[in-house]
Write a protein that holds these residues in place. Sequence first.
Motif, mmCIF file in Angstrom:
data_model
loop_
_atom_site.group_PDB
_atom_site.id
_atom_site.type_symbol
_atom_site.label_atom_id
_atom_site.label_comp_id
_atom_site.label_asym_id
_atom_site.label_seq_id
_atom_site.Cartn_x
_atom_site.Cartn_y
_atom_site.Cartn_z
ATOM 1 N N MET A 1 0.855 -1.176 0.000
ATOM 2 C CA MET A 1 0.000 0.000 0.000
ATOM 3 C C MET A 1 0.899 1.237 0.000
ATOM 4 O O MET A 1 1.773 1.368 0.842
ATOM 5 C CB MET A 1 -0.912 -0.017 1.229
ATOM 6 N N GLN A 2 0.690 2.136 -0.958
ATOM 7 C CA GLN A 2 1.514 3.349 -1.091
ATOM 8 C C GLN A 2 1.078 4.403 -0.072
ATOM 9 O O GLN A 2 -0.116 4.633 0.096
ATOM 10 C CB GLN A 2 1.394 3.934 -2.499
ATOM 11 N N GLY A 3 2.044 5.020 0.593
ATOM 12 C CA GLY A 3 1.758 6.072 1.557
ATOM 13 C C GLY A 3 2.075 7.452 1.010
ATOM 14 O O GLY A 3 3.015 7.629 0.224
ATOM 15 N N TYR A 4 1.277 8.419 1.402
ATOM 16 C CA TYR A 4 1.460 9.826 1.035
ATOM 17 C C TYR A 4 1.286 10.669 2.291
ATOM 18 O O TYR A 4 0.768 10.201 3.307
ATOM 19 C CB TYR A 4 0.414 10.265 -0.006
ATOM 20 N N ASN A 5 1.712 11.931 2.218
ATOM 21 C CA ASN A 5 1.445 12.842 3.324
ATOM 22 C C ASN A 5 0.939 14.170 2.801
ATOM 23 O O ASN A 5 1.162 14.527 1.642
ATOM 24 C CB ASN A 5 2.667 13.029 4.221
ATOM 25 N N LEU A 6 0.206 14.857 3.651
ATOM 26 C CA LEU A 6 -0.247 16.229 3.425
ATOM 27 C C LEU A 6 0.188 17.043 4.627
ATOM 28 O O LEU A 6 0.085 16.580 5.775
ATOM 29 C CB LEU A 6 -1.770 16.299 3.282
ATOM 30 N N PHE B 1 -5.946 9.029 6.420
ATOM 31 C CA PHE B 1 -7.023 8.561 5.554
ATOM 32 C C PHE B 1 -6.529 7.296 4.869
ATOM 33 O O PHE B 1 -5.411 7.272 4.366
ATOM 34 C CB PHE B 1 -7.358 9.602 4.468
ATOM 35 N N LYS B 2 -7.346 6.254 4.845
ATOM 36 C CA LYS B 2 -6.976 5.032 4.136
ATOM 37 C C LYS B 2 -7.985 4.828 3.009
ATOM 38 O O LYS B 2 -9.192 4.854 3.237
ATOM 39 C CB LYS B 2 -6.981 3.836 5.088
ATOM 40 N N TYR B 3 -7.457 4.639 1.799
ATOM 41 C CA TYR B 3 -8.268 4.467 0.601
ATOM 42 C C TYR B 3 -8.053 3.049 0.078
ATOM 43 O O TYR B 3 -7.107 2.778 -0.659
ATOM 44 C CB TYR B 3 -7.872 5.504 -0.462
ATOM 45 N N TYR B 4 -8.942 2.133 0.464
ATOM 46 C CA TYR B 4 -8.781 0.729 0.121
ATOM 47 C C TYR B 4 -8.900 0.488 -1.381
ATOM 48 O O TYR B 4 -8.169 -0.319 -1.942
ATOM 49 C CB TYR B 4 -9.799 -0.123 0.873
ATOM 50 N N LEU B 5 -9.794 1.187 -2.058
ATOM 51 C CA LEU B 5 -9.979 0.975 -3.496
ATOM 52 C C LEU B 5 -8.787 1.465 -4.304
ATOM 53 O O LEU B 5 -8.541 0.980 -5.409
ATOM 54 C CB LEU B 5 -11.261 1.655 -3.982
ATOM 55 N N GLN B 6 -8.049 2.445 -3.761
ATOM 56 C CA GLN B 6 -6.860 2.957 -4.451
ATOM 57 C C GLN B 6 -5.572 2.378 -3.884
ATOM 58 O O GLN B 6 -4.485 2.723 -4.337
ATOM 59 C CB GLN B 6 -6.836 4.488 -4.372
ATOM 60 N N ASP B 7 -5.695 1.516 -2.864
ATOM 61 C CA ASP B 7 -4.559 0.861 -2.239
ATOM 62 C C ASP B 7 -3.510 1.866 -1.762
ATOM 63 O O ASP B 7 -2.309 1.727 -2.032
ATOM 64 C CB ASP B 7 -3.923 -0.162 -3.192
#
Length: 138
Positions: free
Chosen positions: A1-6, A71-77
């Motif tokens: 699962m790819q992680g991002y930050n804001l 925020f976790k976005y399961y459909l976008q992994d």
Amino acid sequence: MQGYNLLMIYNEAMDRLLMCRRLKDPYKGLSNFVGGKIEPGEPGMDAAYRELREETGVSREDVVLHHVMDFKYYLQDCYVEVYAGRLKRDVAVSGDENELYWSDLEQNFFDMTRFAGEGNIGHMVEQVKLYRSLLLND
């Protein structure tokens, strides 16, 4: 699962918020917070400070970041870690990835014609308002 930050960066008086106008998709032309990818194995907080420095020139010495939500976005992994901080002093920001600007807080951050994230920008701003005192103590 790819992680991002804001990264929600407030000026010292906490009456302005650092935003970027996106120059590419997704959300091209819309305003967003600065941020980026979390590298595999990289601790989230380290990634937040790294992205902040890369995109704005703001360093770890200029601001204390607080991890405020995910925020976790399961459909976008993928998942997004959200950090907020108040600058300790006036800092000149600069970057070439997106157009940086300071926004006053009297915006409708829920306006999806102006702000990225399908309303999440507004949600994040409202959450930080609720816990503003935590950021003022830095």
